[in-house]
Design an enzyme around this catalytic site. Structure first.
Site, PDB file in Angstrom:
ATOM      1  CG  ASP A   8     -31.043 -13.328  42.090  1.00 22.33           C
ATOM      2  OD1 ASP A   8     -31.653 -12.871  41.104  1.00 22.33           O
ATOM      3  OD2 ASP A   8     -29.850 -13.674  42.044  1.00 22.33           O
ATOM      4  N   GLY A   9     -34.093 -14.252  41.470  1.00 23.92           N
ATOM      5  CA  GLY A   9     -34.857 -15.299  40.808  1.00 23.92           C
ATOM      6  C   GLY A   9     -33.977 -16.072  39.843  1.00 23.92           C
ATOM      7  CD  GLU A  43     -34.262 -11.352  39.537  1.00 24.91           C
ATOM      8  OE1 GLU A  43     -34.273 -10.785  40.637  1.00 24.91           O
ATOM      9  OE2 GLU A  43     -33.219 -11.696  38.941  1.00 24.91           O
ATOM     10  CG  ASP A  67     -29.504  -9.807  40.156  1.00 29.20           C
ATOM     11  OD1 ASP A  67     -30.732  -9.860  39.932  1.00 29.20           O
ATOM     12  OD2 ASP A  67     -28.813 -10.840  40.284  1.00 29.20           O
ATOM     13  CG  HIS A 121     -24.106 -13.949  38.133  1.00 28.45           C
ATOM     14  ND1 HIS A 121     -24.504 -15.085  38.798  1.00 28.45           N
ATOM     15  CD2 HIS A 121     -25.156 -13.600  37.339  1.00 28.45           C
ATOM     16  CE1 HIS A 121     -25.722 -15.433  38.413  1.00 28.45           C
ATOM     17  NE2 HIS A 121     -26.143 -14.542  37.532  1.00 28.45           N
ATOM     18  CG  ASP A 131     -27.571 -16.535  41.614  1.00 24.52           C
ATOM     19  OD1 ASP A 131     -28.381 -16.377  40.698  1.00 24.52           O
ATOM     20  OD2 ASP A 131     -26.573 -17.283  41.511  1.00 24.52           O
TER      21      ASP A 131
END
Length: 346
Positions: A8-9, A43, A67, A121, A131
Site C-alpha cells: 500500500d501507499g 503504491e 487496493d 479501508h 496502510d
C-alpha cells in the site's frame, strides 16, 4: 509455499509527504517514503520493494494484495503494450511513473506472482496493516522524524536493504476495476543487478530535487484556488449544481485531471445498468468514452448539513432518460462527488 503480502501507499496532500509499505505479518514487513510524492508512487514503490525483498526466493509464489486497481492493471495488463509502444500510451503520450514501472518490469522477471484486489479501508487485516505503516511513514516525513522501517524479511528470509529506486514521475493513467486475481508468469532470465543499499526514503535515491512536483492526476489532486470553478459567494446548492453540470460535459469527462478533482477518493456509483463503479474504474471509463451531451432537468438540491448536498435530477441523452441522485461533500474548500446513482426511466 506462497508468500502473501499486502502492499500500500499513502500521500498526505497528494502530492505531499508520501509513504509506502508491504506487510506479511508483524515480524515481516517494511516501510519507507519521501518528503514529497503521490499515492500512486507509494503504491508502486511498495510493490517494487516487495519484489526486491523476495528476490532471493524466486521459486516461491508471491500473492500481492493491493487496493490500487491502477497498480494491478498497470503491471498485469498495460505494461506489455506500453513497452511495445516505447513506453507510450495509446494516445501517444509518455507513460508517467515510467521509471518505477520499468524497475517493476525488471524485478518480476522469472517470478511467479498473483495480484489480488482488496477493498481499501474495509477492515482487511493485511491491507489495514500495510496502510497503517505507509501512512505512518508519510507522517514521519511530514513531521521530520525518523521513519520506522520495519524488520524486512526475517525468520528464515534474508533481510534485504532498501535498494535505490528511480525517480518516479506522476501518472495520469486511470484503471478499470479488477476485483479478481490477475496472474502473469514471466520467462526465466538473468536476475537484475544488485543495487547499492541506502537508507529508506532518502531523497537522493530518487535523483534530482523537484521530481515530485508534478501532480498525480489519477489520484486525489490539490484543491483548486478559491473562486476557480467554485462560484465564489454562491450557495452550496448552486455550486454543486454547477459542478454536476460540468461533470456531465464530454470535455470534462474526458479530462482525467478534472475528474480527479471532482470525484471524491471514495467515490462509488450504482449505474443505470446496476453495475457498481469505483472511482478508478469510472475515471478510466469516462476517459475512454466520455459520451455525448446531456440535458439536465433539476428536481431538487437539498442541504444535508454544512458539508453535504444531495442533488436529484432527470438526465436526457440520446439513449433515453434516467432519474439520478448525487451526493456531494465539502472537502476543504472543494465540493466533490461522493456517491451517484442512476435509474433508467421506462
Amino acid at each position: 509455499m506462497t508468500i502473501t503480502a499486502a502492499a500500500d501507499g499513502s500521500a498526505l496532500g497528494n502530492p505531499g509527504p508520501a509513504g509506502w509499505a508491504w506487510y506479511v505479518n508483524d515480524d515481516c514487513w517494511r516501510a519507507g517514503g519521501w518528503p514529497h510524492g503521490t499515492n500512486n508512487q507509494g503504491e508502486l514503490m511498495a510493490v517494487l520493494d516487495l519484489f526486491r525483498a523476495t528476490a532471493h526466493v524466486p521459486g516461491e509464489d508471491l500473492l500481492i494484495l493491493c487496493d490500487s486497481q491502477y497498480v494491478i492493471n498497470a503491471v498485469t495488463k498495460w505494461m506489455p503494450g506500453w513497452k511495445r509502444k516505447g513506453w507510450r500510451k495509446a494516445d501517444g503520450k509518455p507513460v508517467l511513473n515510467v521509471d518505477l514501472l520499468k524497475e517493476i518490469d525488471q524485478a518480476l522477471v522469472g517470478r511467479r506472482y498473483t495480484f489480488e484486489w482488496v477493498r481499501g479501508h474495509a477492515g482487511h487485516e493485511l491491507n489495514e496493516a500495510a496502510d497503517e505503516r505507509a501512512r505512518a511513514a508519510a507522517t514521519s516525513y511530514q513531521q521530520g522524524v525518523a521513519v520506522r522501517q520495519g524488520p524486512g524479511f526475517v525468520n528464515g528470509f534474508v533481510n534485504t536493504a532498501n535498494g535505490a529506486a528511480p525517480a518516479p514521475q506522476a501518472d495520469s493513467t486511470a484503471a478499470q476495476a479488477a476485483p479478481q486475481a490477475s496472474r502473469r508468469a514471466a520467462p526465466p532470465a538473468t536476475p537484475p543487478a544488485t543495487r547499492q543499499a541506502a537508507p529508506s526514503g532518502q531523497e537522493k535515491l530518487f535523483g534530482r530535487p523537484g521530481l515530485f512536483e508534478e501532480p498525480d492526476l489519477f489520484s486525489e489532486l490539490e484543491e483548486e484556488p478559491a473562486g476557480e470553478g467554485t462560484l465564489a459567494g454562491a450557495s452550496p446548492e448552486a455550486v454543486v449544481e454547477s459542478l454536476e453540470r460540468e461533470l456531465l460535459r464530454p470535455e470534462t469527462r474526458a479530462d482525467l485531471g478534472r475528474t480527479g478533482v471532482l470525484l471524491h477518493p471514495d467515490f462509488t456509483e450504482i449505474g443505470t445498468s446496476g453495475r457498481i463503479w469505483t472511482r478508478d474504474a469510472m475515471m478510466m471509463a469516462l476517459e475512454d468514452d466520455p459520451g455525448g451531451p446531456t440535458e439536465v432537468e433539476l428536481l431538487g438540491a437539498d442541504r444535508l448539513g454544512e458539508k453535504a448536498v444531495l442533488l436529484t435530477y432527470r438526465s436526457h441523452t440520446r439513449k433515453g432518460s434516467a432519474l439520478r441522485s448525487s451526493l456531494w461533500v465539502l472537502e476543504g474548500s472543494q465540493w466533490r462527488l461522493r456517491f451517484h446513482q442512476g435509474t433508467p426511466e421506462a
